[in-house]
Write a protein that holds these residues in place. Structure first.
Motif, mmCIF file in Angstrom:
data_model
loop_
_atom_site.group_PDB
_atom_site.id
_atom_site.type_symbol
_atom_site.label_atom_id
_atom_site.label_comp_id
_atom_site.label_asym_id
_atom_site.label_seq_id
_atom_site.Cartn_x
_atom_site.Cartn_y
_atom_site.Cartn_z
ATOM 1 N N ARG A 90 -27.329 31.079 -23.048
ATOM 2 C CA ARG A 90 -27.083 31.445 -24.443
ATOM 3 C C ARG A 90 -28.160 32.410 -24.880
ATOM 4 O O ARG A 90 -29.333 32.247 -24.539
ATOM 5 N N GLY A 122 -32.908 28.159 -23.190
ATOM 6 C CA GLY A 122 -32.289 26.843 -23.110
ATOM 7 C C GLY A 122 -31.879 26.550 -21.686
ATOM 8 O O GLY A 122 -32.400 27.124 -20.728
ATOM 9 N N THR A 123 -30.926 25.665 -21.539
ATOM 10 C CA THR A 123 -30.425 25.287 -20.227
ATOM 11 C C THR A 123 -29.515 26.389 -19.681
ATOM 12 O O THR A 123 -28.659 26.900 -20.377
ATOM 13 N N LEU A 176 -19.117 23.669 -21.785
ATOM 14 C CA LEU A 176 -19.345 23.100 -23.118
ATOM 15 C C LEU A 176 -18.533 21.828 -23.306
ATOM 16 O O LEU A 176 -19.024 20.836 -23.860
ATOM 17 N N GLY A 187 -20.222 18.894 -21.531
ATOM 18 C CA GLY A 187 -21.513 18.382 -21.986
ATOM 19 C C GLY A 187 -22.684 19.340 -21.877
ATOM 20 O O GLY A 187 -23.821 18.955 -22.155
ATOM 21 N N TRP A 188 -22.464 20.574 -21.515
ATOM 22 C CA TRP A 188 -23.564 21.547 -21.447
ATOM 23 C C TRP A 188 -24.086 21.826 -22.847
ATOM 24 O O TRP A 188 -23.316 22.097 -23.762
ATOM 25 N N GLU A 189 -25.389 21.724 -23.014
ATOM 26 C CA GLU A 189 -26.043 22.021 -24.284
ATOM 27 C C GLU A 189 -26.941 23.235 -24.068
ATOM 28 O O GLU A 189 -28.107 23.088 -23.693
ATOM 29 N N PRO A 190 -26.429 24.442 -24.293
ATOM 30 C CA PRO A 190 -27.169 25.649 -23.957
ATOM 31 C C PRO A 190 -28.434 25.879 -24.773
ATOM 32 O O PRO A 190 -29.308 26.627 -24.349
ATOM 33 N N GLU A 191 -28.578 25.228 -25.933
ATOM 34 C CA GLU A 191 -29.760 25.430 -26.767
ATOM 35 C C GLU A 191 -30.943 24.581 -26.329
ATOM 36 O O GLU A 191 -32.081 24.896 -26.645
ATOM 37 N N ARG A 192 -30.676 23.478 -25.637
ATOM 38 C CA ARG A 192 -31.750 22.556 -25.243
ATOM 39 C C ARG A 192 -32.339 22.958 -23.907
ATOM 40 O O ARG A 192 -31.617 23.243 -22.970
#
Length: 124
Positions: free
Chosen positions: A43, A52-53, A88, A91-96
């Motif tokens: 992201r 992020g991740t 997404l 469960g992918w959290e691109p900000e973390r």
């Protein structure tokens, strides 16, 4: 971990901006067709600059520039968008920040036929 900007491309998926990249040259295993084509997505964070991740996608097919002429596929922007949506939903959290989130051929097969694109990335 952040993606290298050089050689990467931007794509907007559902209103969010992402950067994606395919390795410029195959690894030895990819060149021999022993491992599949992969690409990475992250992201774009303009405000804080903290990466992020990263999403790493294994498409389950050889690279087009493999040395043995094995059946292959190319990564298209539609493939990247479908992978981002699939991750997404998974469960992918691109900000973390955290370890890379992996999407493999099994996730593509489990996705099944969908209205927004092919069941297998790059398939017509």
């Amino acid at each position: 971990m952040a993606l290298v900007r050089r050689g990467s491309r931007l794509i907007a998926v559902d209103g969010a901006e992402y950067r994606w990249r395919v390795r410029p040259r195959p690894t030895y295993c990819q060149g021999m067709g022993w491992s599949a084509l992969t690409f990475a997505v992250e992201r774009v964070h303009e405000a804080d600059g903290v990466p992020g991740t990263v999403l790493v996608v294994d498409v389950g097919a050889a690279r087009p520039d493999n040395w043995l002429g094995r059946p292959s596929m190319s990564v298209l922007p539609s493939t990247v968008a479908a992978a981002v949506r699939l991750a997404l939903a998974g469960g992918w959290e691109p900000e973390r920040p955290g370890r890379p989130f992996l999407v493999g051929p099994q996730e593509w097969a489990a996705r099944g036929p969908a209205a927004d694109g092919p069941a297998v990335p790059g398939a017509a």
